[in-house]
Scaffold this motif. Structure first.
Motif, PDB file in Angstrom:
ATOM      1  N   TYR A  63       9.149   8.843 -18.633  1.00  0.00           N
ATOM      2  CA  TYR A  63       8.280   8.088 -19.532  1.00  0.00           C
ATOM      3  C   TYR A  63       7.587   6.922 -18.841  1.00  0.00           C
ATOM      4  CZ  TYR A  63       9.545  10.861 -23.549  1.00  0.00           C
ATOM      5  OH  TYR A  63       9.679  11.904 -24.421  1.00  0.00           O
ATOM      6  N   THR A  90      12.305   6.320 -27.308  1.00  0.00           N
ATOM      7  CA  THR A  90      13.052   6.754 -26.131  1.00  0.00           C
ATOM      8  C   THR A  90      13.884   5.606 -25.584  1.00  0.00           C
ATOM      9  OG1 THR A  90      12.825   7.822 -23.960  1.00  0.00           O
ATOM     10  CG2 THR A  90      11.145   6.213 -24.563  1.00  0.00           C
ATOM     11  N   LYS A  91      14.464   5.827 -24.419  1.00  0.00           N
ATOM     12  CA  LYS A  91      15.333   4.823 -23.808  1.00  0.00           C
ATOM     13  C   LYS A  91      14.521   3.627 -23.312  1.00  0.00           C
ATOM     14  CE  LYS A  91      18.690   6.325 -21.187  1.00  0.00           C
ATOM     15  NZ  LYS A  91      19.435   7.005 -20.104  1.00  0.00           N
ATOM     16  N   SER A  99      13.284  12.095 -28.220  1.00  0.00           N
ATOM     17  CA  SER A  99      13.637  12.822 -26.983  1.00  0.00           C
ATOM     18  C   SER A  99      15.143  12.963 -26.848  1.00  0.00           C
ATOM     19  CB  SER A  99      13.064  12.089 -25.770  1.00  0.00           C
ATOM     20  OG  SER A  99      11.679  11.873 -25.900  1.00  0.00           O
ATOM     21  N   ARG A 144       5.489   2.936 -27.138  1.00  0.00           N
ATOM     22  CA  ARG A 144       6.906   3.247 -27.017  1.00  0.00           C
ATOM     23  C   ARG A 144       7.731   2.369 -27.949  1.00  0.00           C
ATOM     24  NH1 ARG A 144       8.849   3.543 -21.630  1.00  0.00           N
ATOM     25  NH2 ARG A 144      10.917   3.720 -22.543  1.00  0.00           N
ATOM     26  N   VAL A 172      15.037  10.650 -17.705  1.00  0.00           N
ATOM     27  CA  VAL A 172      14.237  10.449 -18.918  1.00  0.00           C
ATOM     28  C   VAL A 172      13.404   9.173 -18.802  1.00  0.00           C
ATOM     29  CG1 VAL A 172      14.307  10.093 -21.411  1.00  0.00           C
ATOM     30  CG2 VAL A 172      15.867  11.732 -20.340  1.00  0.00           C
ATOM     31  N   ASP A 217      19.125  10.245 -32.886  1.00  0.00           N
ATOM     32  CA  ASP A 217      17.723  10.587 -33.109  1.00  0.00           C
ATOM     33  C   ASP A 217      17.501  11.324 -34.424  1.00  0.00           C
ATOM     34  OD1 ASP A 217      17.222   9.359 -30.758  1.00  0.00           O
ATOM     35  OD2 ASP A 217      16.577  11.123 -29.643  1.00  0.00           O
ATOM     36  N   ARG A 224      15.257  16.816 -24.071  1.00  0.00           N
ATOM     37  CA  ARG A 224      15.280  16.468 -22.652  1.00  0.00           C
ATOM     38  C   ARG A 224      16.518  17.065 -21.983  1.00  0.00           C
ATOM     39  NH1 ARG A 224      11.022  15.157 -20.033  1.00  0.00           N
ATOM     40  NH2 ARG A 224      12.512  14.440 -18.484  1.00  0.00           N
TER      41      ARG A 224
END
Length: 346
Positions: A24, A11-12, A87, A40, A20, A98, A117
Motif C-alpha cells: 500500500y 489497512t494496516k 484487506s 487510507r 501488506v 475486517d 491478502r
C-alpha cells in the motif's frame, strides 16, 4: 478532493513492516486518477506499538473500538466516500476485525471490496465445509460487492464459499521497477542465498537452517543472508535467540548471516548482491519479496503454495519443493550451488 468520489482503503498502519504495508505504500505513491480519490484509514496494530497484539488483547480491543468509532464518524460525515476496501488475511483476527468494518460500511450503504491478502488453505477449507463458519461468512463477507484474490488457484475456494465467479477478480501484488537492480555477484564468488521474510516457522526459516546444515556437512561453499530481524510484530518471540542457537548448534556462524528488517532501496541492493532467493514457506498469498526477487533477476527456490507456482516456472525461473521437506530443499540448494554459473546466466 472531497468533490471526487472517494475509495477508502482500510489497512494496516503505513509505518508497519511487511508485505501488506509495503504494497500500500507503493500503491499510494503511484496511484493517479482524475476520476477517483483514494484515501487510507489505518486499523489494527500500529507500528509505534511495541507489544505484540496477542500479548495485549484488552488494549488491542480498545484500539479497535476506537478505530471503529472513527470510521463510523467518517462515513457519516463524508458522503463522497462511495466505496470501502478491506484487506483481510485468512486468519481469525483479521477476518473478525475486517468483518466489523464491512458491516459498518454496508450499514452506511457503501460498496465494499474485499482484497484477500494473506491466504491460509486450512481456513479456506473450513469456511467451505463448516456450517457455522459458512453461515458467518454469508452474514458478513458475502455482502461485499467485489472480491479480489492473489492467485487463480484461490478462485475455486471463494466460489465454494458461495460467491459467484462474476464477483471475483484475480490480481497480483506490486514491486517498484524503478528500484530493481541487476545481479552484481561475480563468477568465482561462492553462491549467495537471500532469505527476506518474517522470521517465522511458517515461513520455513528453521527448514532453511537445517538444509544449510546438511550442505555444510557435505563441504559445500555458500552463504545465506537472512533479512527480517528486529522489532517485527509477526516474528516468533525471541526470534534472534532461537536463530542464533540453531545456527550455533550446527556450526553455521558465518554461513547463515542475520540482518535487520530492510525495505525500499536497501532491500533491492541486498537482492542485487545475491544469486538465489530462497523462501521455503508453508502458506502464502502472493509474496511481495518473491516478486521483487524475480524482478531483480534472482533464481528462486521456494514451495508450490499460494500464487508461487503461477509466478515461478519450476526448472526455469527457479526450483520448487514440497513445504516441510528439508531433504528436498537441501537438494534444490545443492543443485543451484553446483550449477551456479547456469543460475547466474538465467
Amino acid at each position: 478532493y472531497k468533490m471526487l468520489p472517494t475509495i477508502l482503503i482500510v489497512t494496516k498502519d503505513a509505518e508497519s513492516l511487511g508485505g501488506v504495508a509495503n504494497y500500500y505504500q507503493l500503491f499510494f505513491s503511484k496511484y493517479e486518477s482524475n476520476e477517483f480519490h483514494i484515501e487510507r484509514f489505518d486499523i489494527g496494530s500500529r507500528a509505534c506499538d511495541n507489544w505484540h497484539r496477542t500479548r495485549r488483547p484488552f488494549g488491542y480491543m480498545i484500539d479497535y473500538l476506537r478505530d471503529m468509532l472513527k470510521l463510523f464518524l467518517l462515513l457519516k460525515r463524508r458522503p463522497e466516500i462511495k466505496a470501502v476496501q478491506i484487506s483481510p488475511s485468512l486468519t481469525n483476527l483479521p477476518l473478525f476485525r475486517d468483518a466489523g468494518v464491512l458491516l459498518l460500511s454496508k450499514a452506511f450503504k457503501r460498496k465494499v471490496i474485499v482484497f484477500f491478502r494473506g491466504w491460509r488453505d486450512e481456513m479456506a477449507n473450513k469456511i467451505a465445509i463448516s456450517k457455522v463458519l459458512n453461515a458467518l461468512f454469508r452474514f458478513t463477507y458475502y455482502r461485499a460487492d467485489r472480491f479480489i484474490v492473489l492467485a487463480e488457484k484461490f478462485l475455486d475456494s471463494v466460489i465454494q464459499w458461495g460467491v459467484k465467479r462474476s464477483r471475483i477478480s484475480v490480481s497480483r501484488t506490486m514491486f517498484d521497477g524503478e528500484l530493481s537492480k541487476h545481479i552484481i555477484n561475480d563468477t568465482g564468488v561462492p553462491p549467495r542465498f537471500a532469505y527476506l521474510s518474517r522470521i517465522a516457522a511458517g515461513k520455513g526459516i528453521f527448514d532453511l537452517i537445517d538444509a544449510a546444515a546438511i550442505l555444510h556437512r557435505k563441504g559445500c561453499r555458500f552463504s545465506i543472508d537472512v533479512y527480517g530481524f528486529g522489532d517485527v510484530q509477526e516474528n516468533i518471540p525471541n526470534a534472534r535467540e532461537l536463530f542464533d542457537a540453531r545456527v550455533s548448534k550446527y556450526g553455521l556462524q558465518g554461513v547463515c548471516i542475520p540482518h535487520e528488517f530492510i525495505k525500499g532501496d536497501e532491500k533491492y541492493r541486498a537482492l542485487a548482491g545475491a544469486d538465489i532467493f530462497v523462501l521455503p514457506t508453508y502458506q502464502e498469498g502472493c509474496p511481495n519479496a518473491l516478486i521483487e526477487a524475480l524482478a531483480s533477476g534472482l533464481f528462486v527456490i521456494s514451495t508450490p503454495v499460494g500464487a508461487i507456482p503461477e509466478l515461478v516456472a519450476d526448472g526455469k525461473h527457479g526450483l520448487l519443493h514440497p513445504p516441510g521437506d528439508v531433504d528436498a530443499l537441501a537438494r534444490k540448494m545443492e543443485w543451484s550451488i553446483e550449477n551456479i554459473d547456469e543460475v547466474r546466466s538465467r
